[in-house]
Design a protein around this motif. Sequence first.
Motif, short mmCIF file in Angstrom:
data_model
loop_
_atom_site.label_atom_id
_atom_site.label_comp_id
_atom_site.label_asym_id
_atom_site.label_seq_id
_atom_site.Cartn_x
_atom_site.Cartn_y
_atom_site.Cartn_z
N TYR A 98 0.81 -1.22 0.00
CA TYR A 98 0.00 0.00 0.00
C TYR A 98 0.85 1.27 0.00
O TYR A 98 0.33 2.37 0.16
CB TYR A 98 -0.94 0.02 1.22
CG TYR A 98 -0.26 -0.36 2.51
CD1 TYR A 98 0.55 0.55 3.19
CD2 TYR A 98 -0.41 -1.63 3.03
CE1 TYR A 98 1.18 0.20 4.36
CE2 TYR A 98 0.23 -1.99 4.20
CZ TYR A 98 1.02 -1.08 4.87
OH TYR A 98 1.66 -1.44 6.02
N PHE A 139 2.99 -9.60 4.69
CA PHE A 139 2.63 -9.55 3.28
C PHE A 139 3.66 -10.34 2.50
O PHE A 139 4.84 -10.34 2.83
CB PHE A 139 2.53 -8.11 2.76
CG PHE A 139 3.78 -7.28 2.96
CD1 PHE A 139 4.80 -7.31 2.02
CD2 PHE A 139 3.92 -6.46 4.07
CE1 PHE A 139 5.95 -6.55 2.20
CE2 PHE A 139 5.07 -5.70 4.25
CZ PHE A 139 6.08 -5.74 3.31
N THR A 169 -6.32 -3.25 5.78
CA THR A 169 -7.04 -3.24 4.52
C THR A 169 -8.26 -4.14 4.63
O THR A 169 -8.45 -4.83 5.63
CB THR A 169 -6.16 -3.74 3.36
OG1 THR A 169 -6.02 -5.16 3.46
CG2 THR A 169 -4.77 -3.09 3.40
N LYS A 192 -8.66 -6.82 3.30
CA LYS A 192 -8.25 -8.22 3.31
C LYS A 192 -7.36 -8.58 4.51
O LYS A 192 -6.81 -9.68 4.55
CB LYS A 192 -7.53 -8.55 2.01
CG LYS A 192 -8.43 -8.46 0.78
CD LYS A 192 -7.70 -8.86 -0.48
CE LYS A 192 -8.63 -8.80 -1.70
NZ LYS A 192 -7.93 -9.18 -2.95
N SER A 193 -7.21 -7.68 5.47
CA SER A 193 -6.42 -8.00 6.66
C SER A 193 -7.02 -9.21 7.37
O SER A 193 -8.24 -9.34 7.49
CB SER A 193 -6.37 -6.81 7.61
OG SER A 193 -5.65 -5.74 7.04
N VAL A 204 -6.42 1.75 5.32
CA VAL A 204 -5.58 2.14 4.20
C VAL A 204 -6.31 3.14 3.30
O VAL A 204 -7.53 3.05 3.11
CB VAL A 204 -5.15 0.89 3.39
CG1 VAL A 204 -6.33 0.30 2.63
CG2 VAL A 204 -4.01 1.21 2.44
N LYS A 260 -7.04 4.07 -0.32
CA LYS A 260 -7.07 3.23 -1.50
C LYS A 260 -5.90 3.52 -2.42
O LYS A 260 -5.72 4.64 -2.90
CB LYS A 260 -8.39 3.41 -2.25
CG LYS A 260 -8.55 2.49 -3.45
CD LYS A 260 -9.93 2.66 -4.10
CE LYS A 260 -10.09 1.74 -5.30
NZ LYS A 260 -11.43 1.89 -5.93
N CYS A 298 -5.31 -1.86 -3.10
CA CYS A 298 -5.66 -2.10 -1.69
C CYS A 298 -6.89 -1.29 -1.33
O CYS A 298 -6.91 -0.07 -1.53
CB CYS A 298 -4.50 -1.72 -0.78
SG CYS A 298 -3.01 -2.71 -1.01
N GLU A 299 -7.90 -1.96 -0.80
CA GLU A 299 -9.17 -1.32 -0.46
C GLU A 299 -9.28 -1.12 1.05
O GLU A 299 -8.83 -1.94 1.84
CB GLU A 299 -10.35 -2.17 -0.95
CG GLU A 299 -10.41 -2.36 -2.46
CD GLU A 299 -10.90 -1.12 -3.20
OE1 GLU A 299 -11.42 -0.20 -2.51
OE2 GLU A 299 -10.76 -1.07 -4.42
#
Length: 243
Positions: A38, A145, A173, A175-176, A202, A204, A208-209
């Motif tokens: 990110y 990551f 994020t 997806k964490s 985060v 964007k 990464c959302e």
Amino acid sequence: MIKLPVTEIFSSIQGEGPYVGTRQIFLRFPRCNLKCPYCDTETIVPKQFRIEINPGSRSFREFENPIDIFELVELLQSYDFSLHHSLSITGGEPLLWADELSSFLPLIKKKNLPIYLETNGTLPSQLLKILSLIDIISMDIKLPFGEEIFWDVHEDFLRKSLAKEVFIKIVVTEKSKLDDLQKARDLIAGINPSLLTILQPVTKVNGCESPKPGQLLDWQRFFLEKLMNVRVIPQTHVFMGQL
């Protein structure tokens, strides 16, 4: 003659963590030992670095890299230190330049400007070289990551940071993973459960959302099961239009 490479210098509003809203002078250094997915910051060493002439003007002057540390102090004094809470040493990863900083920072300390270190928290031996010169440490805990895992080095770094005012920032994020968040929480709780911990959604970038609102509430509750002071604070400088 001791020289430092610089990316940029500017005066702006701190947009992250518990000091959000304070005025700081930002001294950004190049290079980083990590490649966070990110990250939105250029880390190469530029041939020239830039300094904003008037805060907020987006008008810059350029100087050759690297720069002598005494000349760097003179440049920084183009800003009124009395208007600023502190000097933010940021990057990249500024601790990659710990040897040079050990000579430069005493010159700033003489000006009675507090030193605020922004770091990814993975270089504890480098931290020790300048720890006595730092006033506030903004330490990241990086969730894993790729093949990169940082738990042991983060624990070492955080324990060394306790000699100063320190708070922890964890970028999250959509997806964490809860397992990773649990390891981060338990690491902090095992050292000092009263340490201020920031969950930073985060901004964007690079696909990464940001987490959903419900995720942030659930994660904050989860951290508060073992920690005493957990806040959710986004990057406010982004929507304020600050550098």
